[in-house]
Enzyme design. Structure first.
Site: not given
Lengths: 322, 322, 322
Positions: C57-58, C87, C109, C142
């Site tokens: 969604r974001t 890694k 994010r 957020h």
């Protein structure tokens, strides 16, 4: 036409228009043109490619076509595993939110039958002017695959009417078989021969549809006996990922290897103009030794997929009558 | 040049042209320019980025460069896990289908040696005018990494000839070492010192190549003894994901930590103009305490990667002689 | 403003400017406009969308908005699982390399608190003129979600001052609650009622912040008793993925089902103008039977998200004062 959800939606006249548009797309964007600066057909429009099941081929076909046309694309490869689907969101909530981001088209691939219809209902209720294209839903439909299959046949023979199409392999689990059979039912004087192990026979819904539309059909389990009759050989792989019972899947795989694989030696059974199609990916059910034969038409068919999808995108967004 | 498959393909003259083009790309698209409206160099062209192994860095480098140039991009992150590879499709079938979607360039990352050459052969046979760029294939090659490494060295020293390059770390499993060694073999009066645990020594094929091209080379296992001789220190991480034996991987990791890690105290052993390079990602084999030293050149090197790839994309698509 | 890291960064005046810009974005790019040819606001600029946690969604909200504005986008869905994070690379190394590819904006994010601030520090040290936008970091913040929440409230009531906001559900683990509470603290005469099981109560840092900013607040555990007081009902799902103890997660889920779910029968408790918001995805904590009520405002809220993010992208890149 607002959404493309099922292959049956088209009339023969609409199909003809779509095929002509696909030709135009091929001429304009195909091999080695001077493409620079031409990508303005759909400039300023946005596609959401939402794939709950990965299908690199189908996604690249849609996205490449969209990019050739100048569309912008936002896409996800694996909505089911990595998105809010994990967090328990319904398809309805997801699609409703997507529609709010003002895409012109949502291309949806989903593992459940009927998902595309549910998505279209949500979009319509939302009031957003957005087209939904079904890029495969469960064992349901895969209508753009059927469109490209039919387009390929039409452009080879100059017609579809009156042809004999041999559909073989896993007829129980492949949605491409369903979509194509439904589409062929639009044309007159068709004959479809289904060839498969009895355990993977074609669904009753398809046979009923064909009866209703006057399509002659047969079911056989001996491939070699019917190859000489076919104008089109449409071959499919075993959809192991849709078979829950692993023992059964293994047994069917062995059976496909033994009796439902097209090899070089079968080519002499085919008529000279016959074409061999496959929706891809293949997993050995057409031996690579067949590829060099001019009747091996499956790569050409895959290429057609992009042009048919471009024609569809263009026709839907520009609201051309189909 | 139709495809970029191996670093050896270039002549020194061709490399010089490529480096000059990379300079031009940096000046045009680099830090804080007024970039608005300039992204037309390759407008109307399409890249397929097909990564069977994830490599966020390499993919973003290619895709960012492509976007700066105005290209369209369709990409997949993990073709192996989520695509028809799962369904058993061969690389050949996949690439043949991709070529049919009319991309101008296919950038391929694949876990198998020689995958890029196989892809290029399929593209050529298909008749599509599409360039294949090897973005790393197994333990084979990673030629664009070698090109950016050499470009970085060349721009720092104004030449590559006559330099002493110390290559250290995991020389057995890193494809960047192979590609760079092959490329350095193009230049005269080079010396390469390989420093690694004997168990991770450089492959015989590379040594043979260097012999054939008159490159002086040594193999040592004591890092500190050779640091003072290097003009370029090229350090690499242990490729644990390419080592099947976990016990061995663990042992090597301990060894790297103890004896093959560059720390602040090693800086005084280096010449003043020496540069330290690393293909990234690093996992501790260069301590972060080194980053502040002006000789820590690896972030600058990574940045160069995008400009070299832009130069390559531009040169291939515009068919400039290389 | 160079980076957007925390919702507290904004002044009320800056918020007003942002909301006005979001209105302009909606008018320009919203439902059924003639969008063709208008996508030039940010043409020639590049966004890197780097998602270490998937959030379809974001990500689609940011990328769709960017595409509407004419930006180019390079993105990854799951940087944590498929990139050099596997890694062993640090976030700092990754971001430093990304900055070198000359994006104008990095949308990040990440699962760790404070990741966005670390990324911004690296970008600043690198000397690249690039904006970092926090698209959610761990249980931290957020902020763009908070901005769209506040924008939605503001556009419904014509103001935010003086409103009573009921925040319910999982207040312990949801970062949207933190970001919104911090943002509401900017406005005068606010009242926030927190309603949750005691085990999922809001964090002490938030309460302290609200005290410092003179926001009246209460904590209750009986939803029905406070629904009539709310001007805004802000409901959240249980963040099970952030709860390590599975037994506890199960217990909380049962509790949410029994006592913290908004159903049709609760609607009669609400004032007529009250709006119900939810940051999505939902997992049953607002029953779908509520959706048809005009006070169910969450889809409208989600749609607002894109316009607010477009306003933010435009303001940051064009360096408008905020």
């Amino acid at each position: 036409m607002q959404h493309l959800l099922r292959s049956q939606q088209f009339s023969v006249e609409g199909l003809t228009k779509l095929y002509d548009m696909a030709d135009r797309m091929r001429v304009t964007f195909g091999r080695k043109p001077d493409r620079q600066g031409m990508r303005t057909f759909l400039a300023g429009t946005l596609m959401h490619a939402i794939f709950y099941e990965a299908s690199t081929r189908t996604r690249f076909s849609f996205e490449s076509g969209a990019q050739h046309l100048g569309m912008s694309v936002v896409s996800t490869d694996n909505a089911a595993q990595f998105s809010s689907a994990v967090k328990g969101e319904t398809l309805e909530d997801s699609i409703r939110v997507h529609a709010g981001y003002a895409p012109d088209v949502i291309v949806l691939r989903h593992p459940e039958d009927g998902a595309a219809e549910r998505a279209a209902a949500v979009v319509d209720a939302s009031g957003h002017a957005c087209h939904v294209i079904n890029a495969g839903d469960g064992r349901g439909q895969h209508p753009t695959q059927a469109l490209l299959d039919a387009y390929t046949i039409d452009r080879h023979y100059g017609r579809i009417e009156g042809l004999t199409v041999l559909m073989g392999g896993d007829l129980a689990n492949g949605r491409t078989v369903r979509s194509l059979a439904y589409l062929l039912g639009k044309y007159s004087e068709m004959r479809i021969i289904f060839v498969s192990p009895p355990q993977l026979a074609v669904g009753a819904d398809i046979l009923e549809y064909l009866d209703r539309h006057g399509v002659r059909h047969d079911q056989v389990s001996d491939m070699e006996s019917v190859l000489p009759e076919a104008d089109v050989v449409y071959w499919t792989r075993l959809q192991v990922e849709r078979i829950a019972d692993r023992g059964f899947a293994h047994e069917m795989r062995e059976l496909q290897r033994a009796s439902f694989t097209i090899r070089a030696r079968h080519l002499r059974l085919l008529k000279e103009r016959t074409i061999i199609l496959h929706p891809f990916p293949r997993k050995g059910e057409i031996a690579t030794e067949v590829d060099a034969d001019p009747r091996a038409y499956y790569f050409h068919q895959a290429e057609n997929g992009m042009y048919v999808r471009m024609a569809l995108l263009f026709s839907l967004i520009k609201e051309l009558p189909l």
